[in-house]
Motif scaffolding. Structure first.
Motif, PDB file in Angstrom:
ATOM      1  N   GLY A  92     -12.638 -12.898   9.450  1.00 38.56           N
ATOM      2  CA  GLY A  92     -12.939 -11.350   9.224  1.00 38.56           C
ATOM      3  C   GLY A  92     -11.492 -10.785   9.356  1.00 38.56           C
ATOM      4  N   VAL A  93     -11.077  -9.708   8.633  1.00 39.03           N
ATOM      5  CA  VAL A  93     -10.136  -9.074   8.204  1.00 39.03           C
ATOM      6  C   VAL A  93      -9.952  -7.821   8.728  1.00 39.03           C
ATOM      7  CG1 VAL A  93      -8.144  -8.419   6.436  1.00 39.03           C
ATOM      8  CG2 VAL A  93      -9.524 -10.329   6.173  1.00 39.03           C
ATOM      9  N   ALA A  94      -9.112  -7.514   9.904  1.00 32.66           N
ATOM     10  CA  ALA A  94      -9.220  -6.275  10.551  1.00 32.66           C
ATOM     11  C   ALA A  94      -7.750  -5.343   9.952  1.00 32.66           C
ATOM     12  CB  ALA A  94      -9.176  -6.319  12.006  1.00 32.66           C
ATOM     13  N   GLY A  95      -8.059  -4.723   8.750  1.00 32.56           N
ATOM     14  CA  GLY A  95      -7.024  -3.993   7.945  1.00 32.56           C
ATOM     15  C   GLY A  95      -6.498  -4.916   6.881  1.00 32.56           C
ATOM     16  N   SER A  96      -7.177  -4.883   5.924  1.00 29.90           N
ATOM     17  CA  SER A  96      -6.923  -5.729   4.756  1.00 29.90           C
ATOM     18  C   SER A  96      -5.588  -5.242   3.888  1.00 29.90           C
ATOM     19  CB  SER A  96      -8.122  -5.765   3.659  1.00 29.90           C
ATOM     20  OG  SER A  96      -8.342  -4.453   3.184  1.00 29.90           O
ATOM     21  N   THR A  97      -4.779  -6.322   3.520  1.00 28.54           N
ATOM     22  CA  THR A  97      -3.736  -6.071   2.944  1.00 28.54           C
ATOM     23  C   THR A  97      -3.670  -5.059   1.631  1.00 28.54           C
ATOM     24  OG1 THR A  97      -3.285  -8.546   3.542  1.00 28.54           O
ATOM     25  CG2 THR A  97      -1.506  -7.296   2.143  1.00 28.54           C
ATOM     26  N   GLU A  98      -4.737  -4.969   0.986  1.00 29.16           N
ATOM     27  CA  GLU A  98      -4.691  -4.295  -0.264  1.00 29.16           C
ATOM     28  C   GLU A  98      -5.128  -2.935  -0.026  1.00 29.16           C
ATOM     29  OE1 GLU A  98      -6.687  -6.859  -3.365  1.00 29.16           O
ATOM     30  OE2 GLU A  98      -4.702  -6.624  -4.375  1.00 29.16           O
ATOM     31  N   TYR A  99      -6.263  -2.803   0.934  1.00 25.71           N
ATOM     32  CA  TYR A  99      -6.810  -1.426   1.101  1.00 25.71           C
ATOM     33  C   TYR A  99      -6.757  -1.027   2.396  1.00 25.71           C
ATOM     34  CZ  TYR A  99      -8.453  -2.377  -3.760  1.00 25.71           C
ATOM     35  OH  TYR A  99      -8.692  -2.354  -5.163  1.00 25.71           O
ATOM     36  N   GLY A 100      -6.508  -1.786   3.495  1.00 28.68           N
ATOM     37  CA  GLY A 100      -6.614  -1.528   4.581  1.00 28.68           C
ATOM     38  C   GLY A 100      -7.922  -1.168   5.321  1.00 28.68           C
ATOM     39  N   PHE A 101      -8.824  -1.875   4.912  1.00 26.53           N
ATOM     40  CA  PHE A 101     -10.202  -1.776   5.371  1.00 26.53           C
ATOM     41  C   PHE A 101     -10.646  -2.963   6.498  1.00 26.53           C
ATOM     42  CE2 PHE A 101     -13.071   1.365   3.040  1.00 26.53           C
ATOM     43  CZ  PHE A 101     -11.898   1.935   2.214  1.00 26.53           C
ATOM     44  N   VAL A 102     -11.459  -2.398   7.460  1.00 25.41           N
ATOM     45  CA  VAL A 102     -11.772  -3.371   8.248  1.00 25.41           C
ATOM     46  C   VAL A 102     -13.326  -3.856   8.249  1.00 25.41           C
ATOM     47  CG1 VAL A 102     -12.194  -3.443  10.953  1.00 25.41           C
ATOM     48  CG2 VAL A 102     -10.662  -1.711  10.005  1.00 25.41           C
ATOM     49  N   ASP A 103     -13.152  -5.286   8.452  1.00 26.53           N
ATOM     50  CA  ASP A 103     -14.624  -5.965   8.210  1.00 26.53           C
ATOM     51  C   ASP A 103     -15.570  -5.744   9.321  1.00 26.53           C
ATOM     52  OD1 ASP A 103     -14.172  -7.243   5.537  1.00 26.53           O
ATOM     53  OD2 ASP A 103     -12.905  -8.868   6.389  1.00 26.53           O
ATOM     54  N   PRO A 104     -16.647  -6.001   9.019  1.00 32.82           N
ATOM     55  CA  PRO A 104     -17.671  -5.999  10.411  1.00 32.82           C
ATOM     56  C   PRO A 104     -17.453  -7.236  11.351  1.00 32.82           C
ATOM     57  CG  PRO A 104     -18.795  -6.583   8.341  1.00 32.82           C
ATOM     58  CD  PRO A 104     -17.471  -6.293   7.976  1.00 32.82           C
ATOM     59  N   ILE A 105     -16.583  -7.274  12.233  1.00 28.94           N
ATOM     60  CA  ILE A 105     -15.861  -8.302  12.915  1.00 28.94           C
ATOM     61  C   ILE A 105     -17.214  -8.850  13.863  1.00 28.94           C
ATOM     62  CG2 ILE A 105     -14.321  -9.035  14.485  1.00 28.94           C
ATOM     63  CD1 ILE A 105     -13.368  -8.377  11.800  1.00 28.94           C
ATOM     64  N   PRO A 106     -17.978  -7.969  14.720  1.00 31.62           N
ATOM     65  CA  PRO A 106     -18.954  -8.403  15.585  1.00 31.62           C
ATOM     66  C   PRO A 106     -20.254  -9.221  14.651  1.00 31.62           C
ATOM     67  CG  PRO A 106     -18.466  -6.331  16.312  1.00 31.62           C
ATOM     68  CD  PRO A 106     -17.846  -6.398  14.732  1.00 31.62           C
ATOM     69  N   PRO A 113      -8.417   6.680   2.747  1.00 32.39           N
ATOM     70  CA  PRO A 113      -7.920   5.672   3.716  1.00 32.39           C
ATOM     71  C   PRO A 113      -8.619   5.290   4.896  1.00 32.39           C
ATOM     72  CG  PRO A 113      -6.417   7.720   4.066  1.00 32.39           C
ATOM     73  CD  PRO A 113      -7.663   8.034   2.996  1.00 32.39           C
ATOM     74  N   GLU A 114      -8.926   4.305   5.007  1.00 36.17           N
ATOM     75  CA  GLU A 114      -9.663   3.875   6.521  1.00 36.17           C
ATOM     76  C   GLU A 114      -8.448   3.574   7.367  1.00 36.17           C
ATOM     77  OE1 GLU A 114     -13.294   2.026   6.650  1.00 36.17           O
ATOM     78  OE2 GLU A 114     -12.601   0.108   7.535  1.00 36.17           O
ATOM     79  N   LEU A 115      -7.397   2.973   7.009  1.00 35.27           N
ATOM     80  CA  LEU A 115      -6.369   2.605   7.880  1.00 35.27           C
ATOM     81  C   LEU A 115      -5.097   3.503   7.070  1.00 35.27           C
ATOM     82  CD1 LEU A 115      -6.717  -0.610   9.542  1.00 35.27           C
ATOM     83  CD2 LEU A 115      -6.727   1.501  10.671  1.00 35.27           C
ATOM     84  N   PRO A 116      -3.861   3.639   7.650  1.00 32.83           N
ATOM     85  CA  PRO A 116      -2.939   4.337   6.726  1.00 32.83           C
ATOM     86  C   PRO A 116      -2.209   3.560   5.646  1.00 32.83           C
ATOM     87  CG  PRO A 116      -2.404   4.391   9.295  1.00 32.83           C
ATOM     88  CD  PRO A 116      -3.420   3.568   8.965  1.00 32.83           C
ATOM     89  N   LEU A 117      -3.263   3.300   4.600  1.00 30.71           N
ATOM     90  CA  LEU A 117      -2.794   2.847   3.179  1.00 30.71           C
ATOM     91  C   LEU A 117      -3.783   3.503   2.172  1.00 30.71           C
ATOM     92  CD1 LEU A 117      -2.779  -1.090   2.996  1.00 30.71           C
ATOM     93  CD2 LEU A 117      -3.115   0.491   1.095  1.00 30.71           C
ATOM     94  N   VAL A 118      -2.989   3.916   1.154  1.00 33.47           N
ATOM     95  CA  VAL A 118      -3.707   4.570   0.101  1.00 33.47           C
ATOM     96  C   VAL A 118      -3.528   3.751  -1.251  1.00 33.47           C
ATOM     97  CG1 VAL A 118      -3.787   6.685  -1.183  1.00 33.47           C
ATOM     98  CG2 VAL A 118      -3.216   6.825   1.258  1.00 33.47           C
ATOM     99  N   ALA A 119      -4.866   3.623  -1.740  1.00 32.13           N
ATOM    100  CA  ALA A 119      -5.054   2.930  -3.136  1.00 32.13           C
ATOM    101  C   ALA A 119      -5.267   3.897  -3.981  1.00 32.13           C
ATOM    102  CB  ALA A 119      -5.679   1.704  -3.171  1.00 32.13           C
ATOM    103  N   ALA A 120      -4.751   4.241  -5.171  1.00 34.34           N
ATOM    104  CA  ALA A 120      -5.503   5.204  -6.258  1.00 34.34           C
ATOM    105  C   ALA A 120      -5.253   4.742  -7.664  1.00 34.34           C
ATOM    106  CB  ALA A 120      -4.607   6.624  -6.048  1.00 34.34           C
ATOM    107  N   ASP A 121      -5.895   4.950  -8.626  1.00 35.78           N
ATOM    108  CA  ASP A 121      -6.378   4.572  -9.734  1.00 35.78           C
ATOM    109  C   ASP A 121      -5.078   5.078 -10.709  1.00 35.78           C
ATOM    110  OD1 ASP A 121      -6.698   7.223 -10.010  1.00 35.78           O
ATOM    111  OD2 ASP A 121      -8.398   6.916 -11.504  1.00 35.78           O
ATOM    112  N   LEU A 122      -3.983   5.266 -10.193  1.00 38.81           N
ATOM    113  CA  LEU A 122      -2.556   5.531 -11.249  1.00 38.81           C
ATOM    114  C   LEU A 122      -2.371   4.376 -11.846  1.00 38.81           C
ATOM    115  CD1 LEU A 122      -2.599   7.573  -9.168  1.00 38.81           C
ATOM    116  CD2 LEU A 122      -0.108   7.853  -9.478  1.00 38.81           C
ATOM    117  N   SER A 123      -2.045   4.651 -13.445  1.00 37.31           N
ATOM    118  CA  SER A 123      -2.023   3.532 -14.397  1.00 37.31           C
ATOM    119  C   SER A 123      -0.591   2.625 -13.973  1.00 37.31           C
ATOM    120  CB  SER A 123      -2.073   4.234 -15.779  1.00 37.31           C
ATOM    121  OG  SER A 123      -0.772   4.585 -15.793  1.00 37.31           O
TER     122      SER A 123
END
Ligand SMILES: *Cc1c(COP(=O)(O)O)cnc(C)c1O
Length: 350
Positions: free
Chosen positions: A145-159, A295-305
């Motif tokens: 499980g990833v807690a803070g994904s590299t690309e989007y900073g999201f956390v998987d349902p670890i339990p 952002p779920e954690l301090p990481l922002v992804a946006a659809d800029l070209s």
């Protein structure tokens, strides 16, 4: 040899998962430059510091009696976690199940360890546990499980992931390489105290503000690490469980110094500041009509070209892209509001 080569400054770096080391971490790194925790019989002080580092990482991650060591980085820690899982399992055809957004170090680990890596799709940027469950079988040795994904900073349902792992007697490994120093101040369930996690990657040299190299591998108990030990004939110690031999005492000392100084109040302040910055940036981008993830954690992804990010690069900005081509801004400790203001002003210029 360019004697006067200067490293980059961090003024316009929005792409890195590493940051400026805290001054105390820098100082400790310099003092311990000529030490080798890989030879603890000779370099006793740094070996003791490494125990302190592991204890401090345990405190961050809900582990009262932590086992582990300071690795060269998240890559080594992930390799070693899978190595533990493979070595303790009883199968000729081992596989590992991970979400599709698992860091590319798992691809390396699977290759080095001759494991089959099965990746499950995500839903809304988090591991889809039904899809994970479908890939698990009796030859599964580890579920990641990833807690803070590299690309989007999201956390998987670890339990839920931990439960799935234990249903087949596999280990549950959590990769918190980047997120681990932000997550203690959120209400996510991600660590040893929240779920039956067996091993974890958490890197002081990212959000922990230690000098590179300082990664972290943690295990629920010592016996898990026994699966890594090899005999060491010419050292004073009799066995070694790290992947590399000679290691960076500078990394170890700086990790201890940073955690001594910043845990918990300093890291909390940093999380608050970085999360505010990420939310501010997300609002600014949304107001300009962009689709923003998180952002779920301090990481922002946006659809800029993509051409846009190339132009930004020409103006000195270091921004990275997700696999899907979105612009990705990592709000590390060196990323300030005024940096982001001038970044947004440059975006408006186009
Ligand atoms: C950065 C990162 C890694 C790899 O760590 P290194 O220190 O670069 O080897 C692994 N997993 C995640 C989630 C990361 O963000």
């Amino acid at each position: 040899m360019r004697q006067r080569a200067e490293p980059q400054d961090f003024e316009r770096v929005l792409s890195s998962m590493c940051t400026v080391p805290h001054p105390v971490a820098r100082q400790a790194a310099e003092r311990f430059l000529a030490t080798n925790p890989g030879d603890p019989g000779t370099y006793e002080t740094v070996a003791e510091l490494e125990d302190e580092a592991v204890d401090a990482l345990g405190e961050l991650t809900g582990l009262t009696d932590p086992a582990g060591y300071v690795a060269s980085g998240g890559t080594e820690a992930n390799i070693q976690a899978l190595r533990i899982a493979r070595n303790r399992a009883d199968t000729d055809d081992p596989n590992v199940v991970a979400p599709v957004h698992a860091h590319f170090s798992f691809t390396k680990a699977a290759d080095v360890l001759d494991l089959e890596l099965r990746t499950a799709p995500a839903t809304d940027y988090r591991a889809n546990t039904d899809a994970v469950a479908e890939l698990i079988d009796d030859d599964t040795v580890c579920v990641v499980g990833v807690a803070g994904s590299t690309e989007y900073g999201f956390v998987d349902p670890i339990p839920a992931i931990a439960e799935l792992a234990h249903d087949v007697d596999a280990l549950c490994h959590v990769d918190a390489a980047w997120g681990g120093f932000y997550l203690p101040f959120t209400d996510h369930s991600w660590h040893f105290g929240h779920a039956a996690v067996d091993t974890m990657t958490i890197d002081p040299h990212k959000v922990g503000q230690a000098a590179v190299p300082a990664g972290g591998l943690l295990a629920r108990d010592d016996s898990l690490l026994d699966d890594l030990a090899v005999e060491t004939p010419y050292l004073e110690s009799t066995s070694q469980l790290t992947l590399t031999g000679t290691r960076s005492g500078a990394g170890v000392a700086s990790a201890v110094a940073a955690m001594d100084e910043l845990w918990p109040a300093g890291y909390r302040e940093q999380y608050d500041r970085s999360m505010d910055n990420a939310e501010w940036l997300a609002d600014q981008l949304r107001a300009r009509g962009h689709d923003v993830v998180g952002p779920e954690l301090p990481l922002v992804a946006a659809d800029l070209s993509v051409p846009m990010t190339d132009e930004l690069r020409e103006r000195g900005w270091r921004v990275s892209k997700t696999g899907a081509g979105e612009m990705r801004v990592v709000c590390m400790p060196h990323v300030t509001r005024s940096m982001l203001r001038s970044f947004v002003a440059d975006l408006d210029w186009y």
